[in-house]
Design a protein around this motif. Structure first.
Motif, PDB file in Angstrom:
ATOM      1  N   ASN A 441       0.825  -1.214   0.000  1.00 49.65           N
ATOM      2  CA  ASN A 441       0.000   0.000   0.000  1.00 49.65           C
ATOM      3  C   ASN A 441       0.857   1.261   0.000  1.00 49.65           C
ATOM      4  O   ASN A 441       0.410   2.318  -0.474  1.00 49.65           O
ATOM      5  N   LEU A 442       2.069   1.172   0.524  1.00 51.56           N
ATOM      6  CA  LEU A 442       3.000   2.306   0.531  1.00 51.56           C
ATOM      7  C   LEU A 442       3.822   2.387  -0.762  1.00 51.56           C
ATOM      8  O   LEU A 442       4.716   3.233  -0.875  1.00 51.56           O
ATOM      9  N   GLU A 443       3.501   1.493  -1.727  1.00 51.94           N
ATOM     10  CA  GLU A 443       4.208   1.431  -3.010  1.00 51.94           C
ATOM     11  C   GLU A 443       5.696   1.146  -2.806  1.00 51.94           C
ATOM     12  O   GLU A 443       6.556   1.750  -3.435  1.00 51.94           O
ATOM     13  N   ARG A 444       5.970   0.188  -1.913  1.00 54.18           N
ATOM     14  CA  ARG A 444       7.337  -0.275  -1.663  1.00 54.18           C
ATOM     15  C   ARG A 444       7.393  -1.783  -1.925  1.00 54.18           C
ATOM     16  O   ARG A 444       7.579  -2.597  -1.032  1.00 54.18           O
ATOM     17  N   PRO A 445       7.172  -2.179  -3.192  1.00 54.70           N
ATOM     18  CA  PRO A 445       7.012  -3.606  -3.501  1.00 54.70           C
ATOM     19  C   PRO A 445       8.257  -4.449  -3.257  1.00 54.70           C
ATOM     20  O   PRO A 445       8.135  -5.627  -2.915  1.00 54.70           O
ATOM     21  N   ALA A 446       9.452  -3.896  -3.443  1.00 57.58           N
ATOM     22  CA  ALA A 446      10.669  -4.694  -3.227  1.00 57.58           C
ATOM     23  C   ALA A 446      10.784  -5.112  -1.760  1.00 57.58           C
ATOM     24  O   ALA A 446      11.108  -6.264  -1.443  1.00 57.58           O
ATOM     25  N   GLU A 447      10.501  -4.158  -0.846  1.00 56.59           N
ATOM     26  CA  GLU A 447      10.533  -4.494   0.575  1.00 56.59           C
ATOM     27  C   GLU A 447       9.414  -5.473   0.928  1.00 56.59           C
ATOM     28  O   GLU A 447       9.602  -6.391   1.747  1.00 56.59           O
ATOM     29  N   ALA A 448       8.262  -5.297   0.291  1.00 55.84           N
ATOM     30  CA  ALA A 448       7.145  -6.215   0.528  1.00 55.84           C
ATOM     31  C   ALA A 448       7.513  -7.630   0.106  1.00 55.84           C
ATOM     32  O   ALA A 448       7.193  -8.606   0.795  1.00 55.84           O
ATOM     33  N   LEU A 449       8.209  -7.735  -1.013  1.00 59.36           N
ATOM     34  CA  LEU A 449       8.605  -9.051  -1.516  1.00 59.36           C
ATOM     35  C   LEU A 449       9.518  -9.755  -0.517  1.00 59.36           C
ATOM     36  O   LEU A 449       9.368 -10.965  -0.265  1.00 59.36           O
ATOM     37  N   ALA A 450      10.422  -9.024   0.082  1.00 53.81           N
ATOM     38  CA  ALA A 450      11.322  -9.610   1.079  1.00 53.81           C
ATOM     39  C   ALA A 450      10.534 -10.106   2.298  1.00 53.81           C
ATOM     40  O   ALA A 450      10.818 -11.179   2.847  1.00 53.81           O
ATOM     41  N   GLU A 451       9.522  -9.334   2.738  1.00 55.36           N
ATOM     42  CA  GLU A 451       8.696  -9.764   3.871  1.00 55.36           C
ATOM     43  C   GLU A 451       7.892 -11.020   3.516  1.00 55.36           C
ATOM     44  O   GLU A 451       7.712 -11.922   4.345  1.00 55.36           O
ATOM     45  N   LEU A 452       7.429 -11.108   2.279  1.00 55.17           N
ATOM     46  CA  LEU A 452       6.645 -12.274   1.863  1.00 55.17           C
ATOM     47  C   LEU A 452       7.513 -13.524   1.806  1.00 55.17           C
ATOM     48  O   LEU A 452       7.058 -14.628   2.177  1.00 55.17           O
ATOM     49  N   GLU A 453       8.752 -13.371   1.377  1.00 52.00           N
ATOM     50  CA  GLU A 453       9.673 -14.521   1.385  1.00 52.00           C
ATOM     51  C   GLU A 453       9.934 -14.958   2.828  1.00 52.00           C
ATOM     52  O   GLU A 453      10.035 -16.155   3.130  1.00 52.00           O
ATOM     53  N   ARG A 454      10.017 -13.984   3.742  1.00 54.11           N
ATOM     54  CA  ARG A 454      10.207 -14.299   5.150  1.00 54.11           C
ATOM     55  C   ARG A 454       8.996 -15.055   5.693  1.00 54.11           C
ATOM     56  O   ARG A 454       9.131 -16.014   6.462  1.00 54.11           O
ATOM     57  N   ALA A 455       7.805 -14.635   5.283  1.00 53.28           N
ATOM     58  CA  ALA A 455       6.588 -15.311   5.726  1.00 53.28           C
ATOM     59  C   ALA A 455       6.554 -16.752   5.240  1.00 53.28           C
ATOM     60  O   ALA A 455       6.189 -17.667   5.993  1.00 53.28           O
ATOM     61  N   LEU A 456       6.941 -16.992   4.003  1.00 50.92           N
ATOM     62  CA  LEU A 456       6.950 -18.356   3.466  1.00 50.92           C
ATOM     63  C   LEU A 456       7.936 -19.244   4.221  1.00 50.92           C
ATOM     64  O   LEU A 456       7.697 -20.443   4.402  1.00 50.92           O
ATOM     65  N   ALA A 457       9.041 -18.658   4.666  1.00 52.43           N
ATOM     66  CA  ALA A 457      10.061 -19.431   5.382  1.00 52.43           C
ATOM     67  C   ALA A 457       9.603 -19.843   6.779  1.00 52.43           C
ATOM     68  O   ALA A 457      10.218 -20.710   7.410  1.00 52.43           O
ATOM     69  N   LEU A 458       8.498 -19.251   7.262  1.00 49.73           N
ATOM     70  CA  LEU A 458       7.998 -19.547   8.611  1.00 49.73           C
ATOM     71  C   LEU A 458       6.859 -20.570   8.598  1.00 49.73           C
ATOM     72  O   LEU A 458       6.055 -20.636   9.525  1.00 49.73           O
ATOM     73  N   ASN A 459       6.786 -21.351   7.508  1.00 48.90           N
ATOM     74  CA  ASN A 459       5.875 -22.501   7.409  1.00 48.90           C
ATOM     75  C   ASN A 459       4.402 -22.149   7.628  1.00 48.90           C
ATOM     76  O   ASN A 459       3.761 -22.656   8.562  1.00 48.90           O
ATOM     77  N   PRO A 460       3.847 -21.321   6.774  1.00 55.23           N
ATOM     78  CA  PRO A 460       2.420 -21.005   6.911  1.00 55.23           C
ATOM     79  C   PRO A 460       1.558 -22.206   6.513  1.00 55.23           C
ATOM     80  O   PRO A 460       1.993 -23.048   5.721  1.00 55.23           O
ATOM     81  N   PRO A 461       0.333 -22.293   7.023  1.00 55.53           N
ATOM     82  CA  PRO A 461      -0.586 -23.335   6.543  1.00 55.53           C
ATOM     83  C   PRO A 461      -0.941 -23.099   5.079  1.00 55.53           C
ATOM     84  O   PRO A 461      -0.815 -21.980   4.565  1.00 55.53           O
ATOM     85  N   ALA A 462      -1.394 -24.161   4.412  1.00 57.96           N
ATOM     86  CA  ALA A 462      -1.645 -24.074   2.969  1.00 57.96           C
ATOM     87  C   ALA A 462      -2.629 -22.969   2.610  1.00 57.96           C
ATOM     88  O   ALA A 462      -2.449 -22.264   1.606  1.00 57.96           O
ATOM     89  N   SER A 463      -3.665 -22.797   3.440  1.00 60.16           N
ATOM     90  CA  SER A 463      -4.665 -21.782   3.124  1.00 60.16           C
ATOM     91  C   SER A 463      -4.064 -20.387   3.082  1.00 60.16           C
ATOM     92  O   SER A 463      -4.449 -19.546   2.254  1.00 60.16           O
ATOM     93  N   ASP A 464      -3.097 -20.114   3.957  1.00 59.38           N
ATOM     94  CA  ASP A 464      -2.470 -18.798   3.982  1.00 59.38           C
ATOM     95  C   ASP A 464      -1.281 -18.710   3.029  1.00 59.38           C
ATOM     96  O   ASP A 464      -0.938 -17.618   2.564  1.00 59.38           O
ATOM     97  N   ALA A 465      -0.653 -19.843   2.715  1.00 64.81           N
ATOM     98  CA  ALA A 465       0.415 -19.833   1.705  1.00 64.81           C
ATOM     99  C   ALA A 465      -0.135 -19.346   0.370  1.00 64.81           C
ATOM    100  O   ALA A 465       0.547 -18.634  -0.369  1.00 64.81           O
ATOM    101  N   SER A 466      -1.382 -19.719   0.073  1.00 66.39           N
ATOM    102  CA  SER A 466      -2.013 -19.246  -1.162  1.00 66.39           C
ATOM    103  C   SER A 466      -2.084 -17.718  -1.180  1.00 66.39           C
ATOM    104  O   SER A 466      -1.766 -17.079  -2.192  1.00 66.39           O
TER     105      SER A 466
END
Length: 580
Positions: A441-466
């Motif tokens: 929302n702040l138009e900072r997609p590169a930083e957002a992408l890094a946070e999303l990779e961090r989220a994936l590394a923390l083993n989310p359930p399948a419903s939230d991985a989607s």
């Protein structure tokens, strides 16, 4: 600081019933129809466009719809509201009241100038935090982190009436709206009538969720025990058409009667009809049964039109095997063995309902949401700890607080609040995920992408991985990496029950790569999942235009404008193509 409005507006007064046939009401349904039509007429056609009967007549149970004007559909997000009843006048009154309910409630939620306050800023007396935690069944062993996360969250607060304690309390409105949304508002001929209906609705959806989540086998209701004339006549109408009817007692010991009805037509299922599964809660068992059966008629399309109803609280079964646990009976009971809180006055029924819930440890809250100009009594009620579909499962206070923080109007504030919450709770996948939403929302997609990779590394359930892969697609799209975004969205689409947004985004990325045929396929899939979104029809039109298929493009733009007359780019494209 102050919150708006300054009072709940709930003032229970004596309201003796003056009509008791297919439903208990303050006035006969024909009088309600005339009164509500007069109220809507003062608002102009931007709210109510028209009311029409839509059943085919096979069941001889009337079904009406109220078609929304643009002002109403923009607020409610729907083009129509359906009404049910054993008589034509009651079904028409129901369709009108459904629109009054939704229009009033969403006007209140979206147009009231609330302030965003943290718990410490909200005025006293405030709802106790124990009720907040109870709303999501948060584990007692982790309440301190939950409290800190909740208290860091700015949100809209409102005054509500604690019906159980008989006092006004400031309540976190956004918190409960995110859990319940359209579950809990109701309109009526008077406030007490509306309040009883709203409480019955939240009870109905709570017990429906419990049965569905636990796949509970429950007692069957003996149809021969149904003696109330209107309920008996409804059952006979289903029997005359060969419709199989299974009646169940879903009262679940709450002290308020709930009847479930599962119906199907062996002659037309599955080619022309569906298994229809509903529940009804009311003050008396007979009225609960009538509500369940008339809702079946509302959703079934007379079991012959091939219509497809939208799921609300109970699941839709594709086959009889899926429905077996509902059709199987855990014993049999008579209808009049269900609890009965009916009284001659709506106020007394409300208090009997509240008392029944208190016996089970539940506290009921309500606030007035009547529209100032429409002036049809409307309320919004909720009960902390009640379930609604699957919204109260697989979550906790910290998750819910972080989700609401990510939706704050100011993304800078959202990011700061989420960082504060991270200090109170261990790093779990959803905290970087919600930070990513704020960064997008702040138009900072590169930083957002890094946070999303961090989220994936923390083993989310399948419903939230989607959802994480979907937002990776958004961030990559915003960076202009359309092929990479397509790959991320493809991964999101591979999970069970993908959101229509996935295919809308996928179609955009394919369009940017000039892969127009594939883009049309993606937008078509989005339409399959949600036929009411005008933008997807318009996007198909744009891709057809690029392929030189002008008449088809015009047809798609025109259909998009039927759904959303304010879709300017569709209108401009349509006018340009017709001009050529």
């Amino acid at each position: 600081m102050a919150i708006i409005p300054s009072q709940s507006g709930i003032n229970l007064k004596s309201a003796p019933k003056k009509h008791s046939m297919e439903q208990d009401k303050l006035r006969p349904p024909a009088e309600t129809v005339a009164w509500v039509r007069e109220r809507f007429a003062l608002m102009g056609q931007n709210v109510l466009k028209e009311v029409r009967r839509i059943d085919s007549g096979r069941l001889d149970i009337p079904v009406y719809i109220s078609l929304c004007g643009h002002q109403a559909s923009a607020l409610t997000g729907t083009a129509k509201q359906m009404g049910k009843g054993a008589s034509s006048s009651q079904a028409e009154a129901s369709a009108l009241m459904e629109l009054a309910e939704r229009f009033s409630f969403f006007s209140y939620m979206r147009q009231t100038p609330f302030e965003h306050l943290t718990a410490s800023q909200a005025p006293a007396p405030r709802m106790e935090f124990s009720q907040v935690a109870h709303s999501l069944h948060h584990p007692a062993s982790a309440l301190e982190a939950a409290r800190q996360a909740f208290e860091a969250l700015p949100q809209r607060w409102a005054w509500a009436r604690n019906l159980t304690a008989g006092r006004e309390e400031a309540v976190p409105l956004d918190w409960f709206y995110a859990i319940n949304e359209y579950n809990g508002p109701s309109a009526g001929n008077c406030q007490a009538e509306a309040l009883l209906q709203s409480l019955c609705e939240v009870i109905e959806r709570h017990v429906s969720a419990l049965v569905s989540l636990e796949r509970r086998r429950s007692p069957a209701i003996d149809p021969q025990s149904v003696r109330e004339p209107v309920a008996r006549e409804l059952l006979d109408k289903f029997a005359r058409q060969g419709i199989q009817v299974f009646l169940k007692d879903y009262s679940l010991g709450l002290g308020v009667p709930t009847v479930a009805a599962l119906c199907y037509d062996p002659a037309s299922f599955p080619a022309q009809s569906e298994i229809v599964y509903t529940a009804g809660t009311a003050a008396s068992p007979a009225m609960a049964l009538i509500r369940a059966l008339t809702e079946v008629a509302q959703l079934a399309g007379d079991f012959q039109t091939g219509s497809s109803y939208k799921v609300s609280a109970l699941p839709k079964f594709a086959n009889l095997r899926e429905a077996a646990y509902v059709m199987e009976a855990a014993g049999q009971v008579a209808l009049d063995s269900l609890p009965d809180i009916s009284r001659d006055d709506f106020r007394d029924e409300v208090m009997a309902c509240v008392a029944a819930l208190r016996e089970k440890g539940f506290t009921a809250y309500s606030l007035d949401v009547s529209h100032e100009r429409l002036q049809v009594p409307a309320v919004y009620s909720f009960v902390p700890g009640f379930h609604f579909a699957e919204r109260t499962t697989g979550t906790d206070v910290v998750f819910h607080a972080a989700k609401l923080a990510s939706q704050l109007p100011d993304p800078e504030q959202a990011l700061q609040v989420l960082e504060d919450m991270a200090q109170a709770a261990p790093e779990v996948y959803y905290l970087p995920f919600f930070r990513a939403l704020a960064l997008i929302n702040l138009e900072r997609p590169a930083e957002a992408l890094a946070e999303l990779e961090r989220a994936l590394a923390l083993n989310p359930p399948a419903s939230d991985a989607s959802s994480i892969h979907t937002q990776r697609g958004v961030a990559l799209k915003d960076l202009g990496f359309f092929a990479e975004a397509q790959e991320a969205l493809g991964r999101a689409a591979a999970y069970a029950e993908p959101h229509p947004e996935v295919f809308n985004l996928l179609g955009f990325c394919l369009f940017k790569q000039k892969r127009y045929e594939q883009a049309i396929e993606a937008f078509s899939r989005a339409i399959e999942l949600d036929p009411g979104q005008a933008i997807n029809y318009a996007n198909i039109g744009t891709n057809l235009r690029e392929l030189g298929r002008i008449p088809e493009a015009c047809e798609m733009y025109a259909h998009a404008l039927e759904l959303d007359p304010e879709l300017d780019f569709a209108r401009e494209n349509l006018e340009r193509l017709r001009g050529q």
